[in-house]
Design a protein around this motif. Structure first.
Motif, PDB file in Angstrom:
ATOM      1  N   TYR A  57       0.280   4.009   5.122  1.00 18.45           N
ATOM      2  CA  TYR A  57      -0.405   3.031   5.798  1.00 18.45           C
ATOM      3  C   TYR A  57      -0.002   4.484   6.982  1.00 18.45           C
ATOM      4  O   TYR A  57      -0.651   4.383   8.068  1.00 18.45           O
ATOM      5  CB  TYR A  57       1.060   2.557   6.717  1.00 18.45           C
ATOM      6  N   LEU A  58       0.489   5.666   6.439  1.00 27.97           N
ATOM      7  CA  LEU A  58       0.346   6.811   7.420  1.00 27.97           C
ATOM      8  C   LEU A  58      -1.507   7.002   7.088  1.00 27.97           C
ATOM      9  O   LEU A  58      -2.305   6.988   8.582  1.00 27.97           O
ATOM     10  CB  LEU A  58       0.353   7.746   6.916  1.00 27.97           C
ATOM     11  N   LEU A  59      -2.201   6.621   6.161  1.00 29.63           N
ATOM     12  CA  LEU A  59      -3.341   6.879   5.794  1.00 29.63           C
ATOM     13  C   LEU A  59      -4.276   6.474   6.174  1.00 29.63           C
ATOM     14  O   LEU A  59      -5.911   6.244   7.029  1.00 29.63           O
ATOM     15  CB  LEU A  59      -3.617   6.989   4.458  1.00 29.63           C
TER      16      LEU A  59
ATOM     17  N   ILE B 140     -10.292  11.025   9.402  1.00 32.61           N
ATOM     18  CA  ILE B 140      -9.507  10.586   8.339  1.00 32.61           C
ATOM     19  C   ILE B 140      -8.761  11.964   7.622  1.00 32.61           C
ATOM     20  O   ILE B 140      -7.398  12.277   6.895  1.00 32.61           O
ATOM     21  CB  ILE B 140     -10.278  10.615   6.491  1.00 32.61           C
ATOM     22  N   ALA B 141      -9.983  13.398   7.779  1.00 28.17           N
ATOM     23  CA  ALA B 141      -9.191  14.516   6.996  1.00 28.17           C
ATOM     24  C   ALA B 141      -7.729  14.563   8.173  1.00 28.17           C
ATOM     25  O   ALA B 141      -6.625  15.141   7.279  1.00 28.17           O
ATOM     26  CB  ALA B 141     -10.530  15.550   7.422  1.00 28.17           C
TER      27      ALA B 141
ATOM     28  N   LEU C 215      -1.980  15.891   7.130  1.00 28.88           N
ATOM     29  CA  LEU C 215      -0.612  15.587   7.991  1.00 28.88           C
ATOM     30  C   LEU C 215       0.547  15.528   6.447  1.00 28.88           C
ATOM     31  O   LEU C 215       1.377  15.358   6.499  1.00 28.88           O
ATOM     32  CB  LEU C 215      -0.699  14.250   8.770  1.00 28.88           C
ATOM     33  N   ALA C 216      -0.348  14.155   5.877  1.00 29.81           N
ATOM     34  CA  ALA C 216      -0.081  13.080   4.811  1.00 29.81           C
ATOM     35  C   ALA C 216       0.523  13.872   3.484  1.00 29.81           C
ATOM     36  O   ALA C 216       1.066  14.202   3.339  1.00 29.81           O
ATOM     37  CB  ALA C 216      -0.485  12.324   4.184  1.00 29.81           C
ATOM     38  N   ILE C 217      -0.207  15.368   2.993  1.00 36.73           N
ATOM     39  CA  ILE C 217      -0.029  16.235   2.649  1.00 36.73           C
ATOM     40  C   ILE C 217       1.184  17.632   2.355  1.00 36.73           C
ATOM     41  O   ILE C 217       1.720  17.503   1.858  1.00 36.73           O
ATOM     42  CB  ILE C 217      -1.382  17.258   1.683  1.00 36.73           C
ATOM     43  N   ALA C 218       0.791  17.775   3.966  1.00 41.77           N
ATOM     44  CA  ALA C 218       2.031  18.952   4.106  1.00 41.77           C
ATOM     45  C   ALA C 218       3.500  18.119   4.321  1.00 41.77           C
ATOM     46  O   ALA C 218       4.599  18.521   4.291  1.00 41.77           O
ATOM     47  CB  ALA C 218       0.511  19.427   5.615  1.00 41.77           C
TER      48      ALA C 218
END
Length: 720
Positions: free
Chosen positions: A625-627, A655-656, A661-664
């Motif tokens: 849901y973050l993405l 989107i990038a 943010l999601a990856i880190a």
């Protein structure tokens, strides 16, 4: 892989004239860890070897410092002649001393620079709280109408900073310290009185300069010294690389001599014989006997039961490909010789749980590439722990890529599901990868209870069912963990540990498995059956007499009684343990403490540990849901009145940013939570981690025989 290798306590008795040859063969054997003899043949030791061992260890420490400062990894390589190990130690000592002399000036220079840096950093920390003050303190402290004092105090001194007729301003610097400014009418407060009452000195600067100026001056000096330090380290590295082969040879010889002297220093010697004792894998003892045949008399015995004096080292035989998982276990502690190793547990559960909590092929691919870079970085810096943790992350990200494929997620929903999934509207188009994705929608739909997203029908998925499945995974893991605890207790042959510690836990943690495994009586209605049993539990907890109208409700009542009996059993067990091991505690106090630990706390943990596995679903949904949110914002821009080219750029940036943010953030949190589930929920049920690793003496370089050694006859001697 499940149980540690069986170890034998080996005793070697030989003619003392053959000591050097025996030591050489033990080093080549590479599977013997020397120990102090249990029943020594005498009190005499090889004191010279003990003294030289300290010298060799000091050289190794210096070499390690040189390598660390230069930022290089030196692997031991080369050859050396075996022979009289005391003489060899002298030779290696001399060579190491000469090599260290080459770097003495650079090391002294680096040491001076680091000392200066530490001094300036300490000054910087002092002035840091007041660095924004641009007024010279010589003026600030000599105002006509007011007295101003600047102080840095500890949190414990805050209560003392209270003065009548004075304004006190405080600012928190960190958890322990505060910056304080005291302003009072002229002559009301004296400096000496403030320092005495508070217990802190008034802040001052050289020549009364402004803190702002002092801070910048010190910071500039730190920057200059840091640059000089890096340049000096580069010189050291260059010098070290120029004679790298020679350094590797000396380093390897130092390590080999250290292990040889360790064997000799722990040996005992009589007038004619030498006694060496230690641990070796049981399956390797025959090989050791064959190597020392004709030179020594060897006896062996298996370790005594758990709790006796024996504390054998732990050796877990693992294939090289999965040995890195051991690094995660070692963060908790080394398995003891008497317990099941959790490594086999982690091989499967750690990557799988990570993949379930981080199911996005694109994000996992980035984590995979980062882990590869981090592995190379760790190898370059010589950090073995970094290498191992990087490999664990590589394995975990591979599983996450698989779950991402199954979930049809690639940097969020927009590239596969497209606007149709984001807006949940069939009138919108699908993403550019929708039809070329290797996993069809039908497969993702069939896995919706395990991975509750991946296509535009996400809103129709029953999240409650996914929660039940997540808790079932946790209930299964907790049951297996408790069962392993019982097996460990049986292996230790410790009845008290079995009946008062581990068996109560197994009884308690069987209940969640029955509850969330109940649905398998009718696999087609799995979730309905579990929900019905949960309803029966709630009904019978809050009603009397119990509702036994259906078999499911009767089972629910039995499970309630089961938990109550289990908690009472655990309570009584804790009372018994407290009375046995804390004799000064009275019966009443023991009953109270036993209730808190064995009844109340155990009940809370039973509930919290089981429910804790909902985090598998929670983090997966949080990631999705973050993405989803950033994708939604990006598509809103794309479908707005903004010019198309500008809209595409803005949407891409949004989107990038979401993916970064999601990856880190999510990647790190999921890795930590995965470790938490293992360390606190699972390991605490069966794993103590109070063992010691098997550290055999070995040759780090190739050993060549200096001369032919005359074989002695087999010594027909029995150990005392």
């Amino acid at each position: 892989m499940i149980l540690p290798e069986k170890m034998s306590r080996v005793q070697i008795i030989a003619n003392k004239e053959l000591l050097d040859d025996i030591v050489t063969k033990i080093l080549k054997f590479q599977n013997f860890e020397p120990e102090e003899p249990e029943e020594p043949i005498s009190n005499e030791r090889f004191e010279e070897a003990r003294r030289k061992l300290g010298i060799i260890q000091e050289h190794l420490n210096k070499f390690q410092i040189i390598m660390d400062l230069a930022g290089v990894t030196i692997e031991p390589k080369g050859k050396m002649k075996a022979g009289n190990w005391n003489k060899i130690a002298d030779e290696v000592d001399n060579d190491a001393t000469q090599e260290e002399e080459k770097y003495k000036e650079l090391l002294e220079e680096i040491g001076k620079i680091k000392s200066e840096l530490d001094l300036y950093k300490a000054q910087l920390n002092e002035v840091l709280p007041f660095k924004d003050i641009t007024v010279n303190l010589s003026k600030l402290y000599n105002l006509k109408l007011f007295d101003v004092y600047l102080l840095t105090i500890l949190s414990s001194q805050l209560d003392k900073v209270k003065f009548d007729n004075a304004l006190v301003l405080t600012k928190r610097i960190n958890e322990k310290t505060y910056a304080v400014i005291i302003i009072a009418p002229k002559g009301v407060l004296q400096k000496d009185k403030i320092e005495k009452e508070i217990g802190a000195k008034v802040f001052e600067t050289p020549e009364g300069k402004a803190p702002y100026d002092v801070y910048n001056e010190v910071q500039n000096k730190i920057n200059e010294l840091t640059k000089i330090l890096e340049e000096t380290r580069a010189k050291l590295k260059e010098k070290l690389r120029a004679c790298e082969i020679h350094v590797k040879e000396i380093y390897g010889r130092l390590l080999t001599v250290r292990d040889a002297l360790t064997i000799i220093s722990r040996a005992r010697v009589s007038e004619f014989y030498v006694q060496i004792e230690g641990y070796a894998p049981t399956k390797m003892v025959k090989k050791l006997k064959d190597q020392l045949k004709g030179e020594a008399f060897i006896t062996e015995r298996l370790p005594r039961r758990y709790g006796d004096k024996d504390k054998p080292p732990t050796l877990i035989s693992l294939p090289k490909s999965i040995r890195v998982i051991e690094s995660v276990v070692e963060l908790y502690g080394t398995p003891s010789y008497w317990e099941i190793s959790p490594i086999i547990f982690l091989i499967f559960t750690f990557p799988i749980l990570f993949g379930l909590m981080f199911p996005d092929f694109g994000n996992a691919l980035v984590v995979f590439l980062f882990a590869i870079w981090f592995y190379k970085y760790g190898k370059r810096k010589g950090s073995e722990n970094t290498e191992k943790l990087s490999l664990v992350l590589i394995y975990s990200s591979i599983v996450a890529m698989i779950t991402g494929l199954l979930a049809r997620e690639f940097f969020g929903p927009v590239l596969v599901g497209g606007p149709r999934e984001v807006f949940n509207n069939n009138s919108y188009p699908v993403g550019p990868l929708y039809y070329v994705w290797p996993v069809p929608v039908s497969v993702s739909d069939s896995l919706k209870y395990l991975i509750p997203f991946g296509n535009y029908s996400i809103l129709s998925v029953e999240i409650e069912d996914t929660m039940i499945l997540s808790i079932f995974i946790g209930a299964l893991a907790l049951f297996v963990s408790s069962l392993l605890g019982v097996i460990n207790a049986i292996d230790k042959k410790d009845p008290e540990f079995l009946f008062y510690e581990k068996l109560p836990l197994l009884i308690l943690y069987t209940v969640p498995l029955i509850i969330f495994g109940y649905g398998f009586v009718d696999i087609n209605d799995y979730f309905g059956k579990v929900e019905c049993l949960l309803g029966g539990l709630l009904t019978n907890i809050f009603s009397f007499p119990p509702n036994l109208s259906t078999p499911t409700y009767a089972l629910a009542y039995i499970l309630i009684l089961w938990v109550e009996i289990g908690l009472i059993y655990n309570w009584i067990s804790k009372v018994i343990l407290i009375k046995r091991h804390e004799g000064h505690v009275g019966l009443g106090a023991a009953i109270g403490m036993g209730f808190i630990e064995g009844g109340f706390e155990a009940g809370i943990l039973l509930l919290s540990n089981t429910i804790s596995f909902i985090r598998i679903l929670v983090f997966a949904l949080a990631h999705y849901y973050l993405l989803y949110a950033f994708s939604y914002m990006g598509l809103l821009v794309l479908y707005s009145s903004v010019p198309y080219v500008a809209a595409v750029i803005i949407a891409g940036i949004i989107i990038a940013l979401g993916n970064l943010l999601a990856i880190a953030l999510e990647g790190l949190i999921v890795f930590i939570q995965d470790m938490r589930l293992h360390f606190y929920e699972m390991f605490s049920k069966f794993y103590e981690g109070q063992g010691r690793k098997f550290m055999p003496a070995m040759n780090y370089v190739e050993l060549e025989e200096e001369k032919e050694v005359i074989k002695g006859e087999v010594i027909e001697v029995k150990a005392a």
